[in-house]
Enzyme design. Sequence first.
Site, PDB file in Angstrom:
ATOM      1  N   GLY A  19       0.829  -1.202   0.000  1.00 25.23           N
ATOM      2  CA  GLY A  19       0.000   0.000   0.000  1.00 25.23           C
ATOM      3  C   GLY A  19       0.864   1.252   0.000  1.00 25.23           C
ATOM      4  N   ARG A  71      -4.664  -9.365  -1.078  1.00 18.80           N
ATOM      5  CA  ARG A  71      -5.668 -10.366  -0.665  1.00 18.80           C
ATOM      6  C   ARG A  71      -5.463 -11.707  -1.363  1.00 18.80           C
ATOM      7  NH1 ARG A  71     -10.996  -6.558  -1.792  1.00 18.80           N
ATOM      8  NH2 ARG A  71     -10.071  -4.692  -0.877  1.00 18.80           N
ATOM      9  N   PHE A 101     -13.868   0.742   6.679  1.00 19.56           N
ATOM     10  CA  PHE A 101     -14.949   1.713   6.536  1.00 19.56           C
ATOM     11  C   PHE A 101     -15.787   1.680   7.805  1.00 19.56           C
ATOM     12  CE2 PHE A 101     -16.319  -2.072   3.972  1.00 19.56           C
ATOM     13  CZ  PHE A 101     -17.343  -2.521   4.786  1.00 19.56           C
ATOM     14  N   TYR A 151      -6.947   0.472  18.601  1.00 19.44           N
ATOM     15  CA  TYR A 151      -8.156  -0.286  18.962  1.00 19.44           C
ATOM     16  C   TYR A 151      -8.030  -1.792  18.686  1.00 19.44           C
ATOM     17  CZ  TYR A 151      -9.790   0.599  14.083  1.00 19.44           C
ATOM     18  OH  TYR A 151      -9.922   0.687  12.728  1.00 19.44           O
ATOM     19  N   LYS A 166      -6.860  -6.240  12.889  1.00 13.07           N
ATOM     20  CA  LYS A 166      -5.661  -5.634  13.477  1.00 13.07           C
ATOM     21  C   LYS A 166      -5.236  -6.388  14.743  1.00 13.07           C
ATOM     22  CE  LYS A 166      -5.202  -2.021  10.599  1.00 13.07           C
ATOM     23  NZ  LYS A 166      -4.002  -1.688   9.837  1.00 13.07           N
ATOM     24  N   GLY A 193      -2.754   6.244  16.260  1.00  8.70           N
ATOM     25  CA  GLY A 193      -4.074   6.852  16.446  1.00  8.70           C
ATOM     26  C   GLY A 193      -4.481   7.426  15.095  1.00  8.70           C
ATOM     27  N   ARG A 203     -13.009   7.890   4.465  1.00 13.12           N
ATOM     28  CA  ARG A 203     -13.833   6.762   4.900  1.00 13.12           C
ATOM     29  C   ARG A 203     -14.242   6.832   6.359  1.00 13.12           C
ATOM     30  NH1 ARG A 203      -9.989   4.971   1.458  1.00 13.12           N
ATOM     31  NH2 ARG A 203     -10.767   3.899  -0.378  1.00 13.12           N
TER      32      ARG A 203
END
Length: 290
Positions: A19, A71, A101, A151, A166, A193, A203
């Site tokens: 990415g 993927r 999203f 998170y 994650k 963060g 998004r």
Amino acid sequence: MPDDFASDLLADHHIVVTGGGTGLGRAMALRFADLGATVTINGRRPEPLAETVADIEEEGGTAEGIPCNVRDANEVQAFFDEAEERQGPVTRLVNNAAANFLAATEDISPNGFDAIIKTNLYGTFYCTQACGRRWLERDTEGVVLSIATTYAETGSAYVVPSAMSKAGIVAMTRSLAAEWGSEGIRLNAVAPGPFPTEGAWERLMPGDEFEQMMRERIPVRRFGEPEEIADLASFLLSDLSGYMNGEVVTFDGGEALAAGGQFNAFTRMPREEVKSILNHLRPDSSDDSE
Ligand code: HXC
């Protein structure tokens, strides 16, 4: 911004950034090249890859962009074959490619769930395994850095597939740190963060009011800059962090910790106002009006 690293900190390394055409991946790729690394970036769309490669080359760096959907396990194998054919053995991997999203969990379709889990979790595993196999076969050292999120530890409403994937990335990092550490392969992660990149913001940031609310949650009262992650990543890929293995570095201006402390809401009030309230709570307070 201070620039304290030696300009050849990452020389002799061939670093893959998944990415790497946009957002945090692009910022990292630019910085690694700036510090002497040969960089290969991948992503689904060729245009951002070409743009980032051109920008790196314009600064005198060396980079290639190879389209790849992480993927797909076969595409990942072909990507690493081609990357090594073009620029030599890969020595460092940054698992940055991510999908996310905001959605109410009951409304997420199987395809939506797959799009996130397969990019984040499968993609990270496929790339890590591809590098690990090569390094083990060649008996060479290597470093994997994965981008997690704060998170991953706490979970978060409305981004459940992202949180699940994650958390898996963190588990992979810790597991392989133990399994491959004796072979000279280190794995660490960064847990950022909110960073205002185009991909994340369009998004995940519903509007100015929400953005303001998000900023106020952060003790240092600002979002992170992509270049700041790029510097941290450079350190984590270099020999400067040679004893760090299996670590998840939180990089969020204190946001995650501040969300947990029961009295942290006081920090959003003027300090003098807080002190006045606290003074009234003291047992020796002269205010006995209640
Ligand atoms: C519900 C959605 C949706 C949404 C897409 N889908 N967006 N469902 N709410 N907002 C569903 C689609 O309807 C479809 O399911 C399925 O997801 C796949 O969508 P496609 O567009 O066909 O697939 P694809 O092109 O692969 O798109 C994947 C994507 C897209 C995840 C939806 O956003 C993407 O490619 N993102 C990559 C970049 C990215 O997300 N960057 C942000 C990462 S930032 P159906 O059933 O209709 O076929 C990040 C930061 C975290 O993670 C920390 C922040 C604080």
